[in-house]
Design a protein around this motif. Sequence first.
Motif, PDB file in Angstrom:
ATOM      1  N   PHE A 193       4.541  -1.914  -7.739  1.00  0.00           N
ATOM      2  CA  PHE A 193       3.219  -1.449  -7.232  1.00  0.00           C
ATOM      3  C   PHE A 193       3.008  -0.173  -7.368  1.00  0.00           C
ATOM      4  N   CYS A 194       3.991   0.618  -7.496  1.00  0.00           N
ATOM      5  CA  CYS A 194       3.557   1.990  -7.800  1.00  0.00           C
ATOM      6  C   CYS A 194       2.657   2.565  -9.116  1.00  0.00           C
ATOM      7  N   GLU A 195       2.030   3.537  -8.922  1.00  0.00           N
ATOM      8  CA  GLU A 195       0.880   4.004  -9.952  1.00  0.00           C
ATOM      9  C   GLU A 195       1.779   4.449 -10.891  1.00  0.00           C
ATOM     10  N   ALA A 204       0.810  -1.228  -0.017  1.00  0.00           N
ATOM     11  CA  ALA A 204       0.026   0.029  -0.096  1.00  0.00           C
ATOM     12  C   ALA A 204       1.078   1.256   0.050  1.00  0.00           C
ATOM     13  N   ASN A 235       9.966  -3.023  -4.987  1.00  0.00           N
ATOM     14  CA  ASN A 235       8.555  -2.893  -4.897  1.00  0.00           C
ATOM     15  C   ASN A 235       7.763  -1.668  -5.634  1.00  0.00           C
ATOM     16  N   PHE A 248       3.681   1.749  -1.514  1.00  0.00           N
ATOM     17  CA  PHE A 248       4.412   2.133  -2.501  1.00  0.00           C
ATOM     18  C   PHE A 248       3.218   2.294  -3.733  1.00  0.00           C
ATOM     19  N   ARG A 249       2.025   1.813  -3.485  1.00  0.00           N
ATOM     20  CA  ARG A 249       0.890   2.133  -4.309  1.00  0.00           C
ATOM     21  C   ARG A 249       0.718   3.515  -4.262  1.00  0.00           C
ATOM     22  N   ALA A 250       0.791   4.279  -3.146  1.00  0.00           N
ATOM     23  CA  ALA A 250       0.440   5.459  -2.675  1.00  0.00           C
ATOM     24  C   ALA A 250       1.521   6.506  -2.939  1.00  0.00           C
TER      25      ALA A 250
END
Length: 91
Positions: A22-24, A1, A19, A3-5
């Motif tokens: 997982f980034c946008e 979460a 990781n 890395f996604r954010a």
Amino acid sequence: ALFRAARLVIGAHGAGLSNIGFCEPGALLYELIQRHYPNACFNRLAQAAGLHYWADIFGPMEATKTPGHRWSVDLDIVARRLDAALNEFGG
């Protein structure tokens, strides 16, 4: 979460940077690389994920001069790059 954010990921070359997958798309990866070990794997992963990629290469510490041992990062360079990132991508 995390890395996604993340809009910016900064780190030394190493497995933890995997990781970024997982980034946008549109996030920025700023990689710190040791001069004796140039490796484009995270550049390629960033391209595949639609990320912006910046990197700087740094050499060994003055006292060692031996590849694979201690290396140093010029914090003035890092600060300038982070300022540039904030100006380009907002902050």
